[in-house]
Every structure is written in structure tokens, then in C-alpha cells.
Design a protein around this motif. Structure first.
Motif, PDB file in Angstrom:
ATOM      1  N   TRP A  19     -44.998  42.298  -9.289  1.00 25.50           N
ATOM      2  CA  TRP A  19     -45.978  42.288 -10.381  1.00 25.50           C
ATOM      3  C   TRP A  19     -45.674  41.141 -11.321  1.00 25.50           C
ATOM      4  O   TRP A  19     -44.540  40.952 -11.755  1.00 25.50           O
ATOM      5  CB  TRP A  19     -45.932  43.653 -11.072  1.00 25.50           C
TER       6      TRP A  19
ATOM      7  N   PRO B 289     -47.084  40.035 -14.845  1.00 24.64           N
ATOM      8  CA  PRO B 289     -48.026  40.286 -15.936  1.00 24.64           C
ATOM      9  C   PRO B 289     -48.388  38.986 -16.638  1.00 24.64           C
ATOM     10  O   PRO B 289     -47.677  37.984 -16.516  1.00 24.64           O
ATOM     11  CB  PRO B 289     -47.257  41.224 -16.860  1.00 24.64           C
TER      12      PRO B 289
ATOM     13  N   ASN C  59     -52.189  48.484 -10.548  1.00 25.44           N
ATOM     14  CA  ASN C  59     -50.774  48.676 -10.797  1.00 25.44           C
ATOM     15  C   ASN C  59     -50.429  50.158 -10.903  1.00 25.44           C
ATOM     16  O   ASN C  59     -49.483  50.656 -10.287  1.00 25.44           O
ATOM     17  CB  ASN C  59     -50.473  47.983 -12.127  1.00 25.44           C
TER      18      ASN C  59
ATOM     19  N   ARG D 273     -42.795  45.533 -19.782  1.00 32.07           N
ATOM     20  CA  ARG D 273     -43.802  45.417 -18.736  1.00 32.07           C
ATOM     21  C   ARG D 273     -43.828  46.700 -17.920  1.00 32.07           C
ATOM     22  O   ARG D 273     -42.884  47.492 -17.946  1.00 32.07           O
ATOM     23  CB  ARG D 273     -43.541  44.199 -17.856  1.00 32.07           C
ATOM     24  N   ARG D 274     -44.947  46.864 -17.195  1.00 30.40           N
ATOM     25  CA  ARG D 274     -45.167  48.143 -16.514  1.00 30.40           C
ATOM     26  C   ARG D 274     -44.071  48.487 -15.518  1.00 30.40           C
ATOM     27  O   ARG D 274     -43.743  49.652 -15.316  1.00 30.40           O
ATOM     28  CB  ARG D 274     -46.474  48.085 -15.745  1.00 30.40           C
ATOM     29  N   ASP D 275     -43.537  47.468 -14.853  1.00 32.96           N
ATOM     30  CA  ASP D 275     -42.564  47.779 -13.798  1.00 32.96           C
ATOM     31  C   ASP D 275     -41.126  47.655 -14.295  1.00 32.96           C
ATOM     32  O   ASP D 275     -40.220  47.481 -13.500  1.00 32.96           O
ATOM     33  CB  ASP D 275     -42.799  46.865 -12.595  1.00 32.96           C
ATOM     34  N   ALA D 276     -40.934  47.723 -15.613  1.00 32.46           N
ATOM     35  CA  ALA D 276     -39.572  47.628 -16.156  1.00 32.46           C
ATOM     36  C   ALA D 276     -38.720  48.769 -15.601  1.00 32.46           C
ATOM     37  O   ALA D 276     -39.221  49.870 -15.375  1.00 32.46           O
ATOM     38  CB  ALA D 276     -39.607  47.700 -17.672  1.00 32.46           C
TER      39      ALA D 276
ATOM     40  N   ARG E 298     -39.169  35.938 -10.226  1.00 32.67           N
ATOM     41  CA  ARG E 298     -38.784  37.346 -10.255  1.00 32.67           C
ATOM     42  C   ARG E 298     -39.604  38.143  -9.236  1.00 32.67           C
ATOM     43  O   ARG E 298     -39.072  38.988  -8.512  1.00 32.67           O
ATOM     44  CB  ARG E 298     -38.996  37.902 -11.659  1.00 32.67           C
TER      45      ARG E 298
ATOM     46  N   GLY F 223     -43.377  39.029 -19.363  1.00 31.68           N
ATOM     47  CA  GLY F 223     -42.386  40.101 -19.508  1.00 31.68           C
ATOM     48  C   GLY F 223     -40.967  39.649 -19.256  1.00 31.68           C
ATOM     49  O   GLY F 223     -40.154  40.398 -18.723  1.00 31.68           O
TER      50      GLY F 223
END
Lengths: 236, 499
Positions: free
Chosen positions: A72, A74, A60, B398-401, A149, A78
Motif C-alpha cells: 500500500w 498512501p 484497502n 497509515r492504514r497498514d501500520a 517500502r 506515511g
């Protein structure tokens, strides 16, 4: 065991060379060599705690640094639990639209986005949940919203951490088929060896923070993969 | 897909969002009736003077200053210690309806009004300052302590010792759970106490506020700036010197410092009782009803309406300001060095009592409702913004926020929204209390009529108006409770009753 090295002819999307990862003082991943090429379908297997999630985080990170577009999922999904299914899926395209369009859709979902997302919900078997708040969904339904998403991003590459962990076997199968159809390439962490063999071109096995298997899936058997889940440590 | 298009699911705005939009709509309607205007005499000149003052802060002579600081500290320390003890005892009896009503009534009357009342009885004796703060604070402590204990009971119902007597049970099973919350809240109240103690100077007690007011009156903005800086310093230093076990020791030292023999002249008390009796009864005339109607028409009605107008506009404006302020202090948005600036700004805005902000704005904009509304909105917006910002720090993204506005609108705001609205609702009662007080500056809220009644020595009217203010606070408090209940908004007890 040293993983076999593939000699690339094109530049890989991801290239990890002897990478390692730490969690505080504890080393989670050690001397990781990993390459990912466009269109490759990779499944990462290993016991929980072996370092699958950490490996995906490394991927990532590198993709983000290289400014590659990817979707992505997770492990913790999220999702924003008090927003609706529509909004959580719509978030996949936030960075592709203007902030005013985003604000408008936040306050009052627009027909175009509604139509697109309704279509997605059908394939995710989430009919009739468009405006349900995510908090009111079951674990399995929430997982499919997270997948929605990722699909809505319309990116060629997917990185996903246990994307079907909360789904029953037949549904998990259908959803993985959907992901295979919609994404050109992916790296998925899974725990089911059968599903892995059915959906991957290549399988990466992790044990105690090291890659111990990295082979084309048609050269592997379920039996070989079971060694990943042995309690006996193969040692260095 | 074509069949879908005909019966598409319709989106409904979440009820909690409708709630806030409703508050904004009410505020807009109120603003049509409110007297909001900038009566510009020479605002730029005044502003320049203020800036000049701010850049050259000055303090009163050391002897005066030391006395003002010590008095301010002493009132706050003694009053907070006393009210924490009284509040704790009352909280143990909070199951009784009578106790709850008693506490609601004493906290519904603002410190300044208590001050004005106690002055009648004791004059400018130190006990006046202590009681003015301690009486309403006891009611607040009682409520918060009772709620903390209730929360402890709910979160760990298995934690009671079945065989033990209720006292040992409390000591072993309850006290360890609630003690940290009691302690945090008491020290937080000390901050409120310092502000209240300062403000009491505006009605003549010898605290910092006394010199602040004279600074404002004489246009000596250097003095104002110096005193405000000192107040921030005092409030900011609390965390270094205030520890719960030390508080009683401080209180004893402060009492010795404040000690003055007290002589109540009982004949005065008799006179006072006569003065507090409604005029028609005193004159044994029968026109009680016309008397009441006249006060109702000339003072109560305009006072209540203006107080409500100001508070409803200020409430919505505080909410909007809080939504703008909180990203400034949130780790989700602002890099560390910029966040420090944000924190500094919010600390200043929330440490400055509304009365003082209103005073400054009044000098700039002239007398209308605008300074009062802006002062309430700035002060309360900073408090809610601070609380929401702190709450947002716990969110794991989350990482891609997304970043920037996308992160604000989709990731953070929906997650903090309910807390935000809960914090805002808890300010409702506070805003109502304070907007009544801002009448002391000449805005025609209830406080204005109360102050007038005191000045013209119509004590019967003053006490009637104070009672009406208290009733209004209680009514707004229960309305806000109903509103929170309807929207399922909750928050921890200590966040509920900030000052």
C-alpha cells in the motif's frame, strides 16, 4: 452511465456491490460496483476530489478484512521522517519478522536487510541514501522511499494512491515500469492519462463520486479519458 | 553487488539516541557509587498495614479537616495569584540580565527551603506559607511568561503595529496571542501550588501535609489514605472551579480567611542577622577558611555528590518509566476502557508529591537512596509519560501500520522521541530541586544537611548550603540547556517548566 459488468469465473479479490462512502455528512462515493481479479492492472483516473482516494480506501479496507496480503502506498506516504531510508523501507516487512529481529534492525541494521534494501535503492535511483533520514530528502525522493517500502513487502498486489505524483515525467515512466514488472496486479490512482494508458490493462474513471468508465485500456483513447476532466457534469 | 559489499555505508546511531544512552550510562555509573539497598526490617508487614489502611480510608475530625483543607487551598490560591502578577511584571523586564539572574536565583530555591527561611522571620504566620510558594513561583512564572511572549513574537513577527506606542501595541497585537497560554499555564500552576501548599505541612504549617506527616509517623495509614484521596479530589476538581477571571476573587476571599495581624519583632530581626553571619566573622576570629573547608568537607561535598547521584539515576529511570507509561494513555495503543485505567494510574502517580511517595517507600524499604530515587522516577516518569502520550495522539498512522511492539518501536517511538527527550530534559532541573528536598527524610542530600543546620540553629551554615543548592540548580539548568541545544530539542514554553 452503467459500467459494463464482467462475469467472473473465479472469485474476485475484491467485490464492491453498490458501495458508498461518506465524509461526515457529505457523500463522496455513490453506488460503486467494482471487482478486482488476480493479476489485473487497473488505473483509476479522475479529477482531484472525484473520489479516487476514497475508492482506494474502500479497496484497502476490503483487502484487510479478507486478510489478503498487499502493498500500500498512501498519498501522504506515511513515512517516519526521522528514521532513515533503510528503516522506512524495512518497515514493509515488519509483520513478516520477529519483533526481536525488528528491534535489532531498528538499533543496528543487519547485513542481510542492508543488502536487500541497497539493491532496491539502485532500481529506485536512490543510490547513496541508505542511511539518510527521510526528513532530509526531497519530495520526489521521499515518494520513491514509500515505493521502496511497498516493493520490499514482496506482495503480489499493490494499491497505490498517486505513487508518482512528485516525479518528473521520464522518472515517473521508469518507476511505473518497475512497478509493472514487480507486481503481479495493481490498482493505481494516477492523474496522467498517457501514463495510465501505457501501464494499465483496465481503466476506471471516476467523476463526482461515481464510476463512469470501466473498460480495457486498449479500447480507450486519450480523447475519451479527457471527458473525466470536463467541468460539465454529465449528470445522473 | 560485490563491489558494494566492500564499502557498505555504515549506520550511525542518531545523536539524540546517543544522548539518551549517554544519560543511562551515567546513571549506571552513578548507581555503582550510590547507596541502593533494601534494608528490610519487616517490609511485608508494613505493606500489609498500608494496604489495610488504603482499604479503610479515614479522615481527621471535621473541624480539623475543614481547617486543613481551607488553609491548603488558601495558601495555593493567594500565592499563585500573587506570583502570576509578579511573574508577569518581571517577564516584561526579562530582557535585562539582572532580572533574569534574580528570577533564576529565586526559583532555584525550593518552596520548602523558602518556607524554612521565612519561618525564621515571621514564625508560623500565614504569610510564611504564602511567601514560601509565591517567591519561587514568581521566578518560574517570569521565565515561562517571557518565553511565551518570545514565541509569539517569533511566530507572528508581522503582527506588530508600527505606529502604536508600546503599551497599545502590547494590548492589541501581543496580548490576544499570549493570553490563552498565560491562562492555561496559570491554572496549571494552581495544581502545583496545591501540592506545594500540602507539602509545607511537613515543616509545620497547618495544611494537609501536617496531618499526612503525623499519619505516617503514627503508622495510621487509614488517615494517610484518606488525606491522599482528598488531595487527588482537590487537584482533580481544579478544572471545575478555577477560571482565570475568578482567581483574583478567590485570592481576596482567601486572604480575608487567612488574615492575622502581623507583628515583626525588630529585635528578633537583629538577632537573626547576627545568626546568619558566618560564625568566624561573628567571633571576629581569623579562621574563616578552616571553617569554610570544614563545612565543605563534611556537608557540602557529600551533600552535592549524593544529590547528583540520586538525580542522575532518577533522571534516566524517569525516562525509561515514561517510555513504559506513555502507551498506557495513548490512543495509538490502548482501547478506551483500558486507557481510562492508564490515565487514573498516571494521575495518581503524578499528583502525589515526590516527598510523599518517598515517605511510603522509605517505610517499606528502609533508609537508603532507593526510596528517593524510586519516588523521583515514578513521579517524573508519570508526568513525562502523560505528556508524551498526549503528544502521540496527534499522529496519523497509515492504514497498514503495524500493531503492538512493531507499532511502538517503528511508528510511534521515532515520531515522539525528540519530544520525549525534550520533556525529560526539562525535568532535569526539577529532579535536582526535589532530590535536595528529599534530604528532609534522612537521605544525605543537601536538604538533609540544610535541615540539620536549621535544627541545630546554625543558620549561617543553613544559608550557605541553600545558596550552594541554588547554584547547583542553576548549573544543572544551564547544562540541560546546552544539552538540548546540542541535540536540537525544542518544545513549547508551557511544557518546559512543569512542577
Amino acid at each position: 452511465m452503467k459500467p459494463p459488468t464482467v462475469t467472473p469465473t473465479v472469485t474476485p479479490l475484491i467485490a464492491l456491490n453498490a458501495s458508498s462512502a461518506h465524509y461526515g455528512k457529505q457523500q463522496v462515493l455513490a453506488s460503486i460496483d467494482f471487482r478486482l481479479h488476480q493479476g489485473e492492472r487497473v488505473v483509476v483516473l479522475g479529477k482531484s476530489g472525484a473520489g479516487k482516494s476514497t475508492l482506494l480506501s474502500l479497496l484497502n479496507q476490503q483487502l484487510s478484512e479478507n486478510d489478503e496480503s498487499f502493498a500500500w502506498i498512501p498519498q501522504q506516504h506515511g513515512l517516519v521522517s526521522n528514521l532513515s531510508v533503510f528503516h522506512n523501507i524495512y518497515m514493509g516487512q515488519l509483520d513478516q519478522r520477529s519483533r526481536w529481529q525488528n528491534l535489532l534492525n531498528l538499533l543496528w541494521p543487519q547485513p542481510r536487510a542492508k543488502k536487500q534494501i541497497l539493491g532496491l535503492l539502485k532500481s529506485l535511483e536512490l543510490n547513496g541514501q541508505l542511511f539518510t533520514a527521510v526528513a532530509e530528502l526531497s519530495g520526489g525522493q521521499q515518494q520513491r522511499v514509500a515505493i521502496g517500502r511497498a516493493l520490499y513487502r514482496q506482495s503480489p498486489l499493490l494499491i497505490a494512491d498517486e505513487p508518482v505524483a512528485n516525479l518528473d515525467q521520464p522518472l515517473a515512466k521508469r518507476i511505473l515500469e518497475l512497478l509493472s514488472k514487480r507486481f503481479n496486479g495493481f490498482v493505481l490512482a494516477l492523474h496522467d492519462t498517457e501514463l495510465a494508458l501505457a501501464n494499465a490493462d483496465r481503466i476506471v474513471g471516476i467523476k463526482a463520486g461515481r464510476i463512469v468508465i470501466d473498460q480495457a485500456s486498449n479500447k480507450l483513447t486519450a480523447k475519451q479519458l479527457e471527458t473525466l476532466y470536463d467541468d460539465v457534469d454529465t449528470g445522473d | 553487488m560485490s563491489t558494494l559489499a566492500t564499502n557498505w555505508p555504515r549506520y550511525q546511531l542518531p545523536r539524540s539516541l546517543l544522548g539518551f544512552l549517554g544519560l543511562i550510562a551515567i546513571a549506571v555509573i552513578c548507581s555503582l557509587f550510590a547507596d541502593i539497598s533494601v534494608i528490610t526490617r519487616t517490609p511485608w508487614h508494613e505493606f500489609q498495614q498500608m494496604l489495610l489502611g488504603a482499604s479503610t480510608p479515614a479522615l481527621p475530625p471535621p473541624a480539623l479537616l475543614a481547617q486543613a483543607v481551607l488553609q491548603t487551598l488558601a495558601f495555593a490560591v493567594v500565592a499563585v495569584t500573587l506570583s502570576a502578577v509578579a511573574g508577569f511584571i518581571l517577564s516584561l523586564m526579562f530582557a535585562h540580565r539582572a532580572v533574569r539572574i534574580f528570577c533564576a536565583v529565586i526559583r532555584a530555591v525550593h518552596e520548602l527551603f523558602w518556607g524554612l527561611l521565612v519561618i525564621l522571620l515571621l514564625g508560623f504566620h500565614p504569610l510564611t506559607g504564602i511567601l514560601a510558594i509565591a517567591i519561587p513561583f514568581s521566578g518560574i512564572f517570569a521565565k515561562v511568561f517571557a518565553e511565551i511572549q518570545e514565541e509569539a513574537r517569533q511566530t507572528s513577527p508581522g503582527n506588530s503595529l508600527k505606529q502604536a506606542d508600546s503599551f497599545s501595541n502590547f494590548l492589541y497585537a501581543r496580548w490576544p496571542l499570549v493570553k490563552p497560554h498565560f491562562s492555561t499555564y496559570t491554572l496549571y500552576r494552581l495544581e502545583c501550588g496545591l501540592r506545594s501548599s500540602t507539602i509545607l505541612g511537613f515543616i509545620g504549617l497547618p495544611t494537609l501535609g501536617f496531618y499526612l506527616e503525623s499519619g505516617f509517623m503514627q503508622g495510621d495509614y487509614s488517615l494517610v489514605a484518606g488525606l491522599l484521596l482528598l488531595l487527588y479530589l482537590l487537584i482533580g476538581s481544579i478544572r471545575y472551579w478555577a477560571k482565570l477571571p475568578l482567581l483574583p476573587i478567590y485570592a481576596v476571599i482567601a486572604s480575608l480567611y487567612l488574615w492575622q495581624p502581623l507583628s515583626i519583632e525588630w529585635s528578633l530581626l537583629g538577632n537573626l542577622l547576627v545568626d546568619l553571619t558566618p560564625a568566624p566573622i561573628k567571633q571576629s576570629s581569623l579562621d574563616f577558611l578552616p571553617w569554610l573547608l570544614a563545612i565543605g568537607r563534611q556537608e557540602v561535598l557529600p551533600g552535592v555528590i549524593n544529590t547528583l547521584l540520586i538525580s542522575q539515576i532518577a533522571l534516566a529511570a524517569s525516562g525509561i518509566l515514561a517510555l513504559i507509561f506513555f502507551p498506557l494513555v495513548s490512543q495509538q495503543f490502548t482501547p478506551y476502557w483500558l486507557r481510562l485505567t492508564g490515565h487514573l494510574l498516571l494521575v495518581i502517580l503524578r499528583s502525589t508529591p515526590e516527598l510523599i511517595i518517598a515517605f511510603i517507600l522509605l517505610l517499606l524499604w528502609g533508609p537508603s537512596m532507593l526510596p528517593a530515587i524510586a519516588a523521583l522516577a515514578i513521579h517524573n516518569g508519570a508526568i513525562v509519560g502523560h505528556l508524551v502520550g498526549r503528544y502521540s495522539n496527534d499522529i496519523k498512522l497509515r492504514r497498514d501500520a503495524g500493531r503492538g511492539f512493531n507499532r511502538y518501536s517503528y511508528e510511534i517511538l521515532p515520531r515522539v522521541y525528540r519530544q520525549f527527550l525534550a520533556f525529560l530534559c526539562y525535568r532535569w532541573e526539577v529532579i535536582i530541586r526535589e532530590s535536595a528536598i528529599l534530604g528532609l527524610l534522612g537521605v544525605h542530600t543537601l536538604g538533609f544537611y540544610i535541615d540539620n543546620a536549621f535544627e541545630s540553629f546554625r543558620l549561617d551554615v543553613a544559608i550557605l548550603l541553600i545558596a550552594i543548592t541554588a547554584l547547583m540548580n542553576i548549573a544543572v539548568d544551564s547544562f540541560s540547556r546546552w544539552f538540548r541545544h546540542r541535540l536540537h530539542l525544542q518544545s513549547s514554553a508551557t511544557a518546559r517548566t512543569p512542577c
